[in-house]
Design an enzyme around this catalytic site. Structure first.
Site, mmCIF file in Angstrom:
data_model
loop_
_atom_site.group_PDB
_atom_site.id
_atom_site.type_symbol
_atom_site.label_atom_id
_atom_site.label_comp_id
_atom_site.label_asym_id
_atom_site.label_seq_id
_atom_site.Cartn_x
_atom_site.Cartn_y
_atom_site.Cartn_z
ATOM 1 N N ASN A 133 0.871 -1.254 0.055
ATOM 2 C CA ASN A 133 -0.090 -0.034 -0.081
ATOM 3 C C ASN A 133 0.699 1.299 -0.111
ATOM 4 O O ASN A 133 1.951 1.115 0.299
ATOM 5 C CB ASN A 133 -1.069 -0.113 1.137
ATOM 6 C CG ASN A 133 -0.532 -0.857 2.352
ATOM 7 O OD1 ASN A 133 0.518 -0.234 3.117
ATOM 8 N ND2 ASN A 133 -1.059 -1.876 2.628
ATOM 9 N N SER A 186 -6.365 -1.482 4.309
ATOM 10 C CA SER A 186 -6.565 -2.202 5.697
ATOM 11 C C SER A 186 -5.155 -1.662 6.438
ATOM 12 O O SER A 186 -5.479 -1.784 7.789
ATOM 13 C CB SER A 186 -6.390 -3.606 5.544
ATOM 14 O OG SER A 186 -5.274 -4.265 4.840
ATOM 15 N N GLU A 187 -4.305 -1.163 6.075
ATOM 16 C CA GLU A 187 -3.192 -0.844 6.812
ATOM 17 C C GLU A 187 -2.913 0.840 6.917
ATOM 18 O O GLU A 187 -1.828 1.338 7.274
ATOM 19 C CB GLU A 187 -1.690 -1.324 6.341
ATOM 20 C CG GLU A 187 -1.517 -2.751 6.039
ATOM 21 C CD GLU A 187 -1.244 -3.235 7.531
ATOM 22 O OE1 GLU A 187 -1.370 -2.710 8.525
ATOM 23 O OE2 GLU A 187 -0.654 -4.652 7.209
ATOM 24 N N HIS A 205 6.475 -5.881 0.046
ATOM 25 C CA HIS A 205 7.072 -6.941 0.537
ATOM 26 C C HIS A 205 8.081 -7.574 -0.088
ATOM 27 O O HIS A 205 7.866 -8.777 -0.762
ATOM 28 C CB HIS A 205 5.975 -8.405 0.651
ATOM 29 C CG HIS A 205 4.698 -7.689 1.375
ATOM 30 N ND1 HIS A 205 3.454 -8.571 1.314
ATOM 31 C CD2 HIS A 205 4.389 -7.047 2.336
ATOM 32 C CE1 HIS A 205 2.430 -7.914 1.985
ATOM 33 N NE2 HIS A 205 3.118 -6.975 2.832
ATOM 34 N N HIS A 259 6.828 -9.858 7.944
ATOM 35 C CA HIS A 259 5.734 -9.404 7.268
ATOM 36 C C HIS A 259 6.319 -8.477 5.879
ATOM 37 O O HIS A 259 5.920 -9.061 4.967
ATOM 38 C CB HIS A 259 4.886 -8.450 8.131
ATOM 39 C CG HIS A 259 3.799 -7.574 7.490
ATOM 40 N ND1 HIS A 259 2.913 -6.641 8.160
ATOM 41 C CD2 HIS A 259 3.433 -7.363 6.122
ATOM 42 C CE1 HIS A 259 2.015 -6.251 7.280
ATOM 43 N NE2 HIS A 259 2.269 -6.737 6.075
HETATM 44 P P1 13P Z 1 -4.342 -3.610 1.544
HETATM 45 O O1 13P Z 1 -4.551 -4.145 0.011
HETATM 46 O O2 13P Z 1 -5.713 -3.529 2.467
HETATM 47 O O3 13P Z 1 -3.635 -2.233 1.504
HETATM 48 O O4 13P Z 1 -3.141 -4.567 2.107
HETATM 49 C C1 13P Z 1 -2.240 -5.189 1.511
HETATM 50 C C2 13P Z 1 -1.065 -5.707 2.463
HETATM 51 O O5 13P Z 1 0.026 -5.866 1.993
HETATM 52 C C3 13P Z 1 -1.369 -5.761 3.874
HETATM 53 O O6 13P Z 1 -0.271 -5.743 4.549
#
Ligand code: 13P
Length: 268
Positions: free
Chosen positions: A30, A77-78, A99, A160
């Site tokens: 994100n 979500s982050e 990542h 992560h």
């Molecule tokens: P989002 O698509 O909600 O941004 O999440 C992707 C992600 O890599 C969560 O760590």
């Protein structure tokens, strides 16, 4: 001032870049950009960041609440992790979470990037600590990252990935590239028998260059109390766990380090 639509296009371009470079898989990663103190643009949750168009991008306030989002899109979500960076680092204008393979490998193995192996990484990043594991989307990750925000512009997230931030989006992205490149080189040189590290003197000269250039952002070398006490700093600290950066380097630590060095000299 670049208009909002242009910034949305930039976010899509960086999203495509992190996807094309294999820094994220599927819908991962994100990105956010600060417009002003209460308006931020961010990528939506659950979409591939490699195939976004400006209509995908959401706008949130400083608490991560939606100000504008097109139908079918919700902020990442982050978003709490991004907002914590902006809250605690007013100088930051953009945040990237990805990542990347090697950096995430180190984050999974629990190995921070501490070895001084090349000038660019020492100047741009110093060392890269690992923020303790937190469940994605909760306050656990922002809380874990918070400890490192005043001394670093790049943090690995345990088991992560990685988080980088800077004054603008391109610079935040470049930090992510630098972290991954550093991690790859560290991995490769370890396979080749172990890196030949830069000496403490060489590292100190690189820190000095960074200071002379007046480079923006936070760098562990600027704040490390060990450095101020004339002791090995950052890379020389050995663990890069942030403890000395959060002011936890006690007098006892310093005395222990001096004792260790004197004993080393005596046994030579
Ligand atoms: P989002 O698509 O909600 O941004 O999440 C992707 C992600 O890599 C969560 O760590």
């Amino acid at each position: 001032m670049v208009n909002e639509y242009e910034i949305k296009k930039q976010i899509c371009a960086i999203g495509k870049r992190i996807y094309d470079k294999g820094m994220v898989a599927s819908n991962d990663g994100n990105i956010s950009v600060k417009l002003n103190d209460n308006e931020f643009l961010c990528t939506p949750t659950g979409v591939s960041k490699g195939f976004m168009t400006p209509e995908y991008i959401c706008k949130v306030d400083k608490n991560g609440k939606v100000l504008q989002a097109n139908a079918g899109f919700k902020p990442s979500s982050e978003i709490k992790m991004h907002m914590r960076v902006y809250k605690e680092r007013p100088d930051v204008g953009a945040v990237v979470h990805a990542h990347p393979l090697y950096a995430t490998g180190f984050a999974i193995a629990g190995i921070p990037l501490t070895q001084p192996i090349m000038p660019e990484a020492v100047i741009a990043l110093g060392c890269v600590p690992i923020a303790e594991y937190g469940t994605p989307s909760t306050e656990e990750i922002p809380d874990a990252v918070s400890k490192y925000l005043q001394s670093f512009d790049a943090v690995l997230l345990e088991n992560h990935g990685a988080l980088t931030f800077s004054d603008n989006l391109l610079n935040a992205y470049h930090k992510m590239e630098s972290v991954e490149f550093y991690a790859r080189l560290l991995y490769i040189s370890t396979q080749l028998g172990g890196p030949k590290e830069l000496s403490e003197k060489q590292v100190q000269r690189l820190y000095e260059i960074r200071r002379q250039f007046g480079m923006k952002g936070k760098h562990p070398a600027d704040l490390c109390p060990n450095s101020k006490a004339g002791l090995p700093s950052c890379h020389g600290c050995g663990n890069c766990d942030g403890s000395c950066h959060s002011g936890a380097a006690t007098e006892a630590d310093i005395v222990a380090e001096i004792t260790k060095r004197v004993l080393e000299q005596m046994t030579k």
